[in-house]
Write a protein that holds these residues in place. Structure first.
Motif, PDB file in Angstrom:
ATOM      1  N   PHE A 135       3.784  74.089  16.558  1.00 15.83           N
ATOM      2  CA  PHE A 135       2.372  73.791  16.776  1.00 15.83           C
ATOM      3  C   PHE A 135       2.205  72.774  17.902  1.00 15.83           C
ATOM      4  O   PHE A 135       3.018  71.859  18.055  1.00 15.83           O
ATOM      5  N   GLU A 136       1.133  72.955  18.652  1.00 13.99           N
ATOM      6  CA  GLU A 136       0.577  71.899  19.491  1.00 13.99           C
ATOM      7  C   GLU A 136      -0.834  71.650  18.982  1.00 13.99           C
ATOM      8  O   GLU A 136      -1.651  72.574  18.909  1.00 13.99           O
ATOM      9  N   LEU A 137      -1.129  70.415  18.593  1.00 12.93           N
ATOM     10  CA  LEU A 137      -2.409  70.087  17.971  1.00 12.93           C
ATOM     11  C   LEU A 137      -3.239  69.203  18.903  1.00 12.93           C
ATOM     12  O   LEU A 137      -2.736  68.234  19.467  1.00 12.93           O
ATOM     13  N   LYS A 138      -4.510  69.540  19.048  1.00 11.11           N
ATOM     14  CA  LYS A 138      -5.403  68.788  19.911  1.00 11.11           C
ATOM     15  C   LYS A 138      -6.711  68.495  19.177  1.00 11.11           C
ATOM     16  O   LYS A 138      -7.038  69.101  18.161  1.00 11.11           O
ATOM     17  N   ASN A 139      -7.456  67.524  19.748  1.00  4.91           N
ATOM     18  CA  ASN A 139      -8.678  67.058  19.101  1.00  4.91           C
ATOM     19  C   ASN A 139      -9.770  66.921  20.149  1.00  4.91           C
ATOM     20  O   ASN A 139      -9.649  66.153  21.102  1.00  4.91           O
ATOM     21  N   ASN A 140     -10.858  67.672  19.993  1.00  6.34           N
ATOM     22  CA  ASN A 140     -11.951  67.623  20.952  1.00  6.34           C
ATOM     23  C   ASN A 140     -12.589  66.239  21.048  1.00  6.34           C
ATOM     24  O   ASN A 140     -13.138  65.881  22.096  1.00  6.34           O
ATOM     25  N   LEU A 141     -12.524  65.446  19.980  1.00  9.68           N
ATOM     26  CA  LEU A 141     -13.126  64.120  20.021  1.00  9.68           C
ATOM     27  C   LEU A 141     -12.396  63.184  20.974  1.00  9.68           C
ATOM     28  O   LEU A 141     -12.959  62.189  21.441  1.00  9.68           O
ATOM     29  N   LEU A 154       8.872  82.664  14.938  1.00 16.02           N
ATOM     30  CA  LEU A 154       8.026  83.839  14.802  1.00 16.02           C
ATOM     31  C   LEU A 154       6.744  83.709  15.603  1.00 16.02           C
ATOM     32  O   LEU A 154       6.252  84.694  16.150  1.00 16.02           O
ATOM     33  N   VAL A 155       6.192  82.509  15.657  1.00 15.78           N
ATOM     34  CA  VAL A 155       4.907  82.339  16.330  1.00 15.78           C
ATOM     35  C   VAL A 155       4.733  80.880  16.733  1.00 15.78           C
ATOM     36  O   VAL A 155       5.259  79.973  16.087  1.00 15.78           O
ATOM     37  N   HIS A 156       4.027  80.680  17.822  1.00 18.18           N
ATOM     38  CA  HIS A 156       3.686  79.339  18.301  1.00 18.18           C
ATOM     39  C   HIS A 156       2.162  79.228  18.304  1.00 18.18           C
ATOM     40  O   HIS A 156       1.477  80.042  18.923  1.00 18.18           O
ATOM     41  N   PHE A 157       1.633  78.195  17.631  1.00 17.63           N
ATOM     42  CA  PHE A 157       0.192  78.021  17.519  1.00 17.63           C
ATOM     43  C   PHE A 157      -0.290  76.869  18.390  1.00 17.63           C
ATOM     44  O   PHE A 157       0.301  75.793  18.396  1.00 17.63           O
ATOM     45  N   ALA A 158      -1.370  77.119  19.139  1.00 14.67           N
ATOM     46  CA  ALA A 158      -2.115  76.076  19.831  1.00 14.67           C
ATOM     47  C   ALA A 158      -3.418  75.894  19.063  1.00 14.67           C
ATOM     48  O   ALA A 158      -4.195  76.840  18.915  1.00 14.67           O
ATOM     49  N   VAL A 159      -3.658  74.669  18.553  1.00 16.74           N
ATOM     50  CA  VAL A 159      -4.749  74.451  17.596  1.00 16.74           C
ATOM     51  C   VAL A 159      -5.551  73.217  17.982  1.00 16.74           C
ATOM     52  O   VAL A 159      -4.983  72.182  18.342  1.00 16.74           O
ATOM     53  N   ASP A 160      -6.871  73.336  17.932  1.00 18.87           N
ATOM     54  CA  ASP A 160      -7.708  72.142  17.927  1.00 18.87           C
ATOM     55  C   ASP A 160      -8.671  72.230  16.757  1.00 18.87           C
ATOM     56  O   ASP A 160      -8.489  73.067  15.860  1.00 18.87           O
TER      57      ASP A 160
END
Length: 904
Positions: free
Chosen positions: A71-77, A106-112
Motif C-alpha cells: 500500500f501507499e497511503l495518502k491524505n487529502n487534508l 498479488l496487488v499494489h494499492f494506492a489509497v487516499d
C-alpha cells in the motif's frame, strides 16, 4: 506463488500479518489495523521476509510469511492524494526488487481518503493503475452507481470499505482462492504473455451479490446484469460459472446446480469466453467447450459436465434431442442476452430443459397448459443474463420489477462510469458527419413510369454504392487516416480503422478502391475485408479468402499485424470484436438503436497509456440519431412499464372480426393437433380458412390480417415466458395462427421500380464535410415496452414518370445548381481545366514528376487561374474560397480528369 497461497488458505489456520511504518501525516495505518485486531498480527517495522530490508512503503500484508499486498497511503487534508501514491509506485519503486517483481505480490494499492487504485504489475513509469472504487449514485437513480468515485460514508472515510469489506480474513482468502489468476495470452508467432488478474470492485461485487441471492432464494430466478463494454465481462462470467458449480444451499450440504451452461450468441465471443473459463479451471475436465455440434453437447449434459460452453445456435440445433432433464438443475449464463434470447429459440431452450416424462393421460386443456409451461423460462434453471444494452423485452424477461412498476437490472456497471474510470473511451467525442450531393440524368429517350418511393431508395443506394462514389469516399477516408491518424501518431503509431459498409458488394468495392489508392500513394498499409459467403461483382465471384489471401478464420489474428490497418466489414465484426488498436471508424451504413451502440463501441477499448481518443467519420447517419441510440444505455437502462396484456385482447378482437376462422374451427384443429393426428385431417381446416381469406378479404384487409396474426403470435410467445397467466384460448389461437399464416398466400407486390437503374446516369457526385462535434449524452431516457403492431395495410405505390423522379431526387440530394447549358458548369469543367492544362509548369510536373508532385502543382495553378475569373464568376469564386470541402472536391475532380488522360 498463487498456488502456494491457495494451498495455504485452504487450511483453517491462516496467519495474516500487517506491516506498517510509524504514521506520519499519511492516512493512519493504525486506524486500519484496528479493524483487523482479531486477524492480523501487527508490527510497526515495515519489512519483508527475504532480507529484512526496511522499505519506505506505508503498509503491506503478508499471509503465512508471504507478501500479498502493498500500500501507499495518502491524505487529502495534507494536500497529498491518490495520484501522489501512484507516482511513488511508478517512480520510486524498483520493479526488479523481489517484493515488486511480477506475481511476487498479488496487488499494489494506492489509497487516499476518497479514492482507491490498484495494479498487479509494476513497470516503472509505464505502470497502469485501475480504479477500485464503488461508484457514485445520482439523484435521478438511487439504485445503482453511474459515476466514478465513491459515495459519502456517514460512518467514516469514503475508502474504508477496502479494509472493512475487502481485506477481511474471509474476504481476502476467498479472493485469493476464487479470483486471483495468472492469465496466459497467446498470439501466433509471438512469445506467450502472462497477466495477473485481480478482480475489479464491480466484478467482485457482482459475483458475490449473485451467489448470495441464489444461496438465499434458491433456483428459478432470473438476473439481468447490465455491464458496459470494458467491464471485463468474460472474467465476471468465468468467476461466476466456477463458483456456481460449488455453490450449496443454506444447509451447506447440497449443491444447488448440476450443470452450468454458458451460452454465447457469436462465434468470436464463444471462443473468447471458452478460453477464459478454461484458464480459470483448476481441475481438468470440469469445462466442456462444445465445438462439434449436437452429439457432443448432448453427451456433456448426460455425463453431468459441470461447465458447458456453447453458442445458442448449437444449443438450438440439438434441443429436440434432450429429453428427461426435468430432474436436473441448471444455471444458464447468457452473454448478450438480447440476442440469444429472442424469438422461439428461448422457448425451445426452456422446453427442452423442462420436459416432463409422466405417462398419465392428459385432457386437451391439460396439454395446452403443459405447452404454456414449456414455453416459460424453466423452473429448474436460474438465468444470469449479461448485456451492455438491454432491450425492453430483455428487461421485462430478466429484470427486477420494483414497486413503481418499472423494470431494472439486478446489477449495473454503467457506460458513464466505465468512461469516467477510463476502462473505455467515449467514442462520441470526435464525431464528424458528411453529406453527399449528386445529380442524375436520363440516359434513355423514353419517359417510363416507376414507383417513386422505391425508385428513390434504389437510386440512393445505387449512387452511394457506385464505384465512382466509393472511390471518392475511400480517398476521403484514407487521406483522413494518413493526415489525422498516422501523421499524428495516434496510439503511438499503431492505430487501426474499421470501415462499416452497407452490404457485401459495397465491402468488396471498398476493398478494391482502398487497395488501388494505397498503391497510388505508395503506402505499405494493407486492408482486410470481412463478409459471409460469396458475391459476384463485375463478373467475378469473390469470398473473404479470395480477396484477403488467407482463410476467414485467420482474420482476427492477421488484423493484429502492423501492416493491416483497415478492416472493411459487411455486418461481420460489428459486434463482439475486441481490438484495442481500433481508433477510427468510417461509417457508410445506416445504423440506429442498439446496432449503432454496438457498432460504434468497437472503438471504445482502452489501450493505456497510448490510446487517448477516437475518430468517427459518418457518411450516412446524423448526430441526433446516434445520440438517441446511446442515451438509454449511458447510465442504468430502465423499462418504464410492463407490456399490457390487453394488447392481446385487442389483437384477438381485430382478428376475430375478419371471420377468416371460427372458434369451432380453432377448437377442432387444436384437439386434433394435440392428439398427434396426421396432416390429412389438419390441412382441410386450414385450407378452408385460407379460402375464406382469399375470397372475402381485399388486399389491404389481407395484409392487415397477416400482420396482426404474426403480431399476436410474437407477443403471446413473449408474454407467456414472463407473466403468470393461464389462458388456454390464447394458447390455442397462437398455435392455430402460427400454422395458418404459413399457409396463407403471399401478397405479391410487383416491383414497380424495376428498371430504374438502367435508365439513369450519374452526372455529378461530391461529398461535403458537415460538422465535427462532441455528442453529449444525458442518460435519463427510459425505454418503453414493445409496441403491439396492431395495424397493417398493403403497400400503395406512388407512380410517376422518370423525369419527375430524377428532378425530385436531384432537388433533394443535390445542391449543385448548374445544368448542362449552365455557364458555371462550362467554366468549371471546360474553360478552367483548359487554362490549367496549357500551363507549362504544370505540364512539366505532370510529365517528369510523380502523381503527388503533379497534384501539388495543379492545386497551385488552380488557385492562380481561378483568380483570373473572379469578376466573371463571382459566386463560383466565393464558393471556391469559402468552402474548403468544395475547393478540395473540385481540385481532386479536375486533376483526375486531366491526369488520368495521361495514363489512358
Amino acid at each position: 506463488m498463487i498456488d502456494i497461497l491457495r494451498n495455504g488458505i485452504k487450511a483453517d489456520e491462516v496467519n495474516l500479518t500487517l506491516y506498517y511504518k510509524k504514521p506520519d501525516s499519511q492516512l493512519n495505518p493504525q486506524a486500519i489495523q484496528r479493524y483487523h485486531a482479531n486477524i492480523f498480527s501487527v508490527t510497526r517495522q515495515l519489512q519483508y521476509s527475504d532480507d529484512r530490508k526496511r522499505l519506505s512503503l506505508d503498509m503491506a500484508i503478508f499471509i503465512n510469511g508471504l507478501p500479498v499486498i502493498t500500500f501507499e497511503l495518502k491524505n487529502n487534508l495534507t494536500k497529498q492524494n491518490v495520484q501522489d501514491a501512484i507516482k511513488q509506485y511508478q517512480k520510486d519503486r524498483d520493479p526488479k526488487e523481489p517484493l515488486f517483481s511480477f506475481a511476487r505480490c498479488l496487488v499494489h494499492f494506492a489509497v487516499d481518503d476518497e479514492l482507491i487504485f490498484m495494479t498487479t504489475e509494476l513497470k516503472g513509469e509505464k505502470t497502469i493503475f485501475l480504479p477500485f472504487n464503488k461508484g457514485q449514485k445520482s439523484e435521478s437513480n438511487l439504485l445503482f452507481p453511474d459515476s466514478a468515485g465513491n459515495p459519502i460514508n456517514p460512518n467514516g472515510l469514503k475508502t474504508d470499505y477496502l479494509w472493512k469489506q475487502i481485506l477481511t480474513k474471509s474476504s481476502l482468502s476467498n479472493i485469493i482462492e476464487k479470483y486471483v489468476h495468472i492469465f496466459k495470452e497467446e498470439e501466433k508467432g509471438k512469445p506467450e504473455k502472462q497477466k495477473l488478474i485481480f478482480p475489479r470492485y464491480h466484478q467482485l461485487d457482482t459475483v458475490r451479490q449473485l451467489l448470495s441471492d441464489v444461496k438465499t432464494n434458491g433456483i428459478g430466478k432470473r438476473y439481468l446484469i447490465q455491464h458496459s463494454a470494458g467491464s471485463g465481462k468474460s472474467n465476471s462470467i468465468s468467476w461466476l460459472s466456477h463458483q456456481l458449480v460449488e455453490l450449496t444451499d443454506t444447509s451447506e450440504n447440497n449443491p444447488i446446480f448440476d450443470s452450468i451452461i454458458v451460452v454465447t450468441d457469436r462465434v468470436i465471443l464463444d471462443k473468447q469466453i471458452r478460453d477464459t473459463i478454461k484458464q480459470f479451471a483448476q481441475v481438468k475436465g470440469v469445462v466442456e467447450a462444445i465445438t462439434q455440434g449436437s452429439k457432443q453437447l448432448k453427451e456433456a449434459l448426460e455425463d453431468g459436465k459441470k461447465i458447458i460452453i456453447t453458442t445458442v445456435f448449437k444449443f438450438a440445433y440439438i434441443v429436440k434431442e434432450i429429453q428427461s432433464l426435468a430432474n436436473k438443475r441448471f444455471a444458464i449464463i447468457i452473454d448478450e442476452a438480447h440476442s440469444s434470447q429472442s424469438g422461439s429459440t428461448a422457448a425451445k431452450m426452456s422446453a427442452s430443459l423442462n420436459k416432463e416424462t409422466g405417462e398419465e393421460e392428459e385432457t386437451t386443456e391439460d396439454r395446452i397448459l403443459r405447452i404454456i409451461e414449456e414455453q416459460k423460462l424453466c423452473n429448474n434453471a436460474s438465468y444470469f443474463a449479461f448485456t451492455a444494452t438491454p432491450k425492453n423485452k430483455t428487461l421485462e424477461t430478466f429484470g427486477i420489477q420494483n414497486p413503481d412498476g418499472k423494470f431494472y437490472p439486478f446489477h449495473n456497471y454503467s457506460m458513464k462510469q466505465a468512461i469516467e474510470e477510463e476502462f473505455i473511451l467515449d467514442v462520441l467525442q470526435n464525431y464528424t458527419t458528411y453529406n453527399s450531393y449528386y445529380k442524375l440524368q436520363k440516359k434513355i429517350e423514353d419517359n417510363p413510369q416507376f414507383d417513386t418511393k422505391r425508385a428513390k431508395k434504389k437510386l440512393k443506394r445505387y449512387v452511394e454504392g457506385h464505384p465512382h462514389a466509393i472511390r471518392q469516399k475511400a480517398e476521403i477516408m484514407l487521406d483522413h487516416f494518413m493526415d489525422e491518424v498516422i501523421s499524428q501518431r495516434k496510439i503511438n503509431g499503431q492505430a487501426k480503422a474499421m470501415v462499416v459498409t452497407n452490404g457485401i458488394e459495397s465491402a468488396i468495392r471498398y476493398k478494391l478502391a482502398f487497395d488501388t489508392y494505397l498503391t497510388e500513394i505508395a503506402s505499405h498499409y494493407k486492408t482486410i475485408v470481412a463478409f459471409s459467403g460469396s458475391k459476384e461483382v463485375d463478373g467475378k465471384s469473390e469470398t473473404e479468402s479470395s480477396m484477403n489471401g488467407f482463410p476467414s478464420k485467420d482474420i482476427a489474428n492477421e488484423f493484429k499485424k502492423d501492416d493491416y490497418r483497415f478492416l472493411i466489414v459487411a455486418d461481420k465484426y460489428q459486434t463482439g470484436f475486441d481490438q484495442p488498436l481500433l481508433h477510427t471508424m468510417y461509417v457508410d451504413k445506416t445504423i440506429a438503436d442498439i446496432k449503432a451502440v454496438q457498432t460504434l463501441s468497437r472503438l471504445n477499448r482502452a489501450y493505456k497509456p497510448d490510446k487517448k481518443d477516437t475518430f468517427i467519420l459518418d457518411f450516412v447517419n446524423s448526430a441526433d440519431t446516434i445520440k438517441a441510440a446511446f442515451d438509454p444505455f449511458y447510465k442504468t437502462t430502465i423499462l418504464s412499464e410492463e407490456t399490457d396484456l390487453n394488447h392481446l385482447n385487442d389483437l384477438q378482437d381485430a382478428l376475430d372480426a375478419y371471420q377468416v376462422y371460427s372458434q369451432d374451427q380453432v377448437n377442432e384443429f387444436i384437439d386434433l393437433f394435440l392428439k398427434g393426428i396426421e396432416r390429412d385431417q389438419l390441412d382441410p381446416i386450414l385450407d378452408e380458412c385460407k379460402q375464406t381469406f382469399k375470397d372475402d378479404l381485399d388486399e389491404n384487409e389481407q395484409a392487415d390480417f397477416k400482420k396482426k396474426a404474426k403480431s399476436f403470435v410474437r407477443n403471446y410467445e413473449f408474454l407467456v415466458q414472463i407473466r403468470p397467466f393461464r389462458n388456454p384460448d390464447w394458447e390455442s389461437l397462437k398455435t392455430f395462427l402460427k400454422l395458418l399464416v404459413n399457409k396463407l398466400p403471399s401478397l405479391n407486390e410487383a416491383d414497380l421500380s424495376k428498371g430504374i437503374l438502367e435508365s439513369i446516369d450519374i452526372e455529378s457526385y461530391r461529398i461535403e464535410r458537415q460538422t465535427t462535434l462532441a455528442i453529449q449524452l444525458e442518460g435519463s431516457v427510459e425505454i418503453a415496452p414493445p409496441p403491439p403492431d396492431t395495424s397493417g395495410s398493403k403497400y400503395a405505390p406512388n407512380i410517376d414518370v422518370l423525369s419527375n423522379i430524377i428532378q425530385d431526387f436531384n432537388a433533394r440530394f443535390g445542391n449543385i445548381q448548374w445544368t448542362e447549358e449552365d455557364q458555371v458548369r462550362r467554366f468549371l469543367f471546360e474553360e478552367l481545366p483548359a487554362e490549367i492544362s496549357k500551363d507549362e509548369e504544370y505540364q512539366n510536373a505532370k510529365q517528369y514528376s510523380d502523381r503527388q508532385n503533379a497534384k501539388i502543382t495543379f492545386d497551385k495553378k488552380l488557385v492562380d487561374k481561378f483568380q483570373g475569373f473572379i469578376f466573371d464568376h463571382t459566386e463560383a469564386y466565393r464558393k471556391f474560397t469559402d468552402e474548403p470541402d468544395f475547393k478540395a472536391w473540385l481540385s481532386d475532380t479536375l486533376f483526375k480528369m486531366d491526369y488520368d488522360k495521361k495514363a489512358a
